[in-house]
Design a protein around this motif. Sequence first.
Motif, PDB file in Angstrom:
ATOM      1  N   ASP A   1      15.306  -2.836  56.579  1.00 41.38           N
ATOM      2  CA  ASP A   1      16.305  -3.233  57.565  1.00 41.38           C
ATOM      3  C   ASP A   1      16.349  -4.750  57.754  1.00 41.38           C
ATOM      4  O   ASP A   1      15.318  -5.375  58.002  1.00 41.38           O
ATOM      5  N   GLN A   2      17.527  -5.311  57.576  1.00 43.18           N
ATOM      6  CA  GLN A   2      17.761  -6.745  57.795  1.00 43.18           C
ATOM      7  C   GLN A   2      16.860  -7.638  56.940  1.00 43.18           C
ATOM      8  O   GLN A   2      16.466  -8.728  57.356  1.00 43.18           O
ATOM      9  N   SER A   3      16.538  -7.146  55.763  1.00 43.13           N
ATOM     10  CA  SER A   3      15.784  -7.976  54.815  1.00 43.13           C
ATOM     11  C   SER A   3      16.755  -8.821  54.003  1.00 43.13           C
ATOM     12  O   SER A   3      17.967  -8.666  54.098  1.00 43.13           O
ATOM     13  N   GLY A   4      16.215  -9.707  53.175  1.00 39.57           N
ATOM     14  CA  GLY A   4      17.047 -10.610  52.386  1.00 39.57           C
ATOM     15  C   GLY A   4      17.372 -10.109  50.997  1.00 39.57           C
ATOM     16  O   GLY A   4      17.819 -10.892  50.152  1.00 39.57           O
ATOM     17  N   LEU A   5      17.162  -8.823  50.727  1.00 38.12           N
ATOM     18  CA  LEU A   5      17.372  -8.272  49.383  1.00 38.12           C
ATOM     19  C   LEU A   5      18.761  -8.597  48.848  1.00 38.12           C
ATOM     20  O   LEU A   5      19.761  -8.465  49.542  1.00 38.12           O
ATOM     21  N   VAL A   6      18.795  -8.991  47.565  1.00 38.72           N
ATOM     22  CA  VAL A   6      20.057  -9.263  46.866  1.00 38.72           C
ATOM     23  C   VAL A   6      20.343  -8.145  45.866  1.00 38.72           C
ATOM     24  O   VAL A   6      21.475  -7.663  45.768  1.00 38.72           O
ATOM     25  N   GLU A   7      19.332  -7.729  45.127  1.00 38.37           N
ATOM     26  CA  GLU A   7      19.434  -6.606  44.197  1.00 38.37           C
ATOM     27  C   GLU A   7      18.250  -5.678  44.426  1.00 38.37           C
ATOM     28  O   GLU A   7      17.146  -6.125  44.759  1.00 38.37           O
ATOM     29  N   PHE A   8      18.497  -4.389  44.231  1.00 36.55           N
ATOM     30  CA  PHE A   8      17.402  -3.446  44.436  1.00 36.55           C
ATOM     31  C   PHE A   8      17.582  -2.244  43.523  1.00 36.55           C
ATOM     32  O   PHE A   8      18.671  -1.671  43.440  1.00 36.55           O
ATOM     33  N   VAL A   9      16.496  -1.879  42.835  1.00 36.31           N
ATOM     34  CA  VAL A   9      16.478  -0.671  41.999  1.00 36.31           C
ATOM     35  C   VAL A   9      15.633   0.371  42.721  1.00 36.31           C
ATOM     36  O   VAL A   9      14.447   0.143  42.987  1.00 36.31           O
ATOM     37  N   ILE A  10      16.258   1.483  43.054  1.00 36.77           N
ATOM     38  CA  ILE A  10      15.535   2.592  43.673  1.00 36.77           C
ATOM     39  C   ILE A  10      14.871   3.386  42.552  1.00 36.77           C
ATOM     40  O   ILE A  10      15.567   3.914  41.678  1.00 36.77           O
ATOM     41  N   PRO A  11      13.547   3.469  42.521  1.00 38.96           N
ATOM     42  CA  PRO A  11      12.866   4.136  41.391  1.00 38.96           C
ATOM     43  C   PRO A  11      13.349   5.566  41.171  1.00 38.96           C
ATOM     44  O   PRO A  11      13.778   6.250  42.107  1.00 38.96           O
ATOM     45  N   LYS A  12      13.264   6.015  39.924  1.00 38.11           N
ATOM     46  CA  LYS A  12      13.674   7.370  39.571  1.00 38.11           C
ATOM     47  C   LYS A  12      12.909   8.422  40.359  1.00 38.11           C
ATOM     48  O   LYS A  12      13.391   9.534  40.565  1.00 38.11           O
TER      49      LYS A  12
END
Length: 332
Positions: free
Chosen positions: A184-195
């Motif tokens: 929540d409200q982090s600075g993430l720009v790209e994120f891969v949700i693991p399989k």
Amino acid sequence: MAIRKYAMAAAMALALMSGGLKAQVTSQDVAAAVGQGVVDFLEGRGTWIPDRPGYFNSGGLVYKNVSTSMVRQLSEAIVWRIDVQPEGVLHIPDDINVGFDRFHVSGFAEGAFEYGHMTAIDLPHREIRSIPRRCFSGCSNLQSVTFHSNKTKFIEAAAFRWCSSLKSLRLPSSVKHIGDFAFDQSGLVEFVIPKSVESLGERAFHNCKSLKKVVIPGHRLGVISGYCFSGCESLEEITLPAGVHSILSYAFENSGIKHITWSNNMKAIYSFAFKGTQIQRIDSHATTPPQTGQIFTLNDAKRIELHVPRGSEAAYRNAPVWEAFVNIIADL
């Protein structure tokens, strides 16, 4: 009297470390020596926390579950909190030594590093089963986290909440659950949700305003939870994997989503899932129109291009909610 007792304990500890007095010194003697602080005197390493049995301060971190019993070789300790705020990289050791005993660092307490100043975390090489609630919450300088173990299964509630400098994070392929408010409200720009991920908590990525790209390669995730991507104003496009069968209320509320794709397994989309968005295109590979609540306004239905499988146009034109769409294109 106390000085003589301390000196005797120190002499016994030195003798044991040098290989002498093996027959004469018992485990009770060694435990007494540790209790006197002999090892701290000899090595200058670590201190016990007053009035907190089992809590030990070493290297700027306070650990709990630390026993003074010499029979607990290779036991486990948990990081309880930060004692001295690091400004750069925080290396969490695999083990800590307390006198003649050694403890594996096996995990963290809730909120252990909350509001820490570190810029990077280097986790232990040993198995860390979970990142607990609020573990790194409020670490606004945190830019990277290095996982060495592929055994972490849970990213628990608010674990990385308010980590505004955290632009990317590579989770282990063992993670099964990402909890409520996890990023929540982090600075993430790209994120891969693991399989391996099977569930996303509510508001898992809520108000990640810089989040532009989310990749979900696995098929174990079944539900996009409520408010999961709400407020992600930079997120314009997402493809949901075949396992996803439901999108819950407000999942993409006030996000930047313009194009969404889902598979033939989509069964239900709950009310207000896309409230406040300017979505322009939906690619629905579901031959049977998903059941829906109040998800689109009449203006949405006029604006959005709804792409559906060939031969299913009639089904959508006769289905509640979907029938209001002006632009239904059967080209998938």
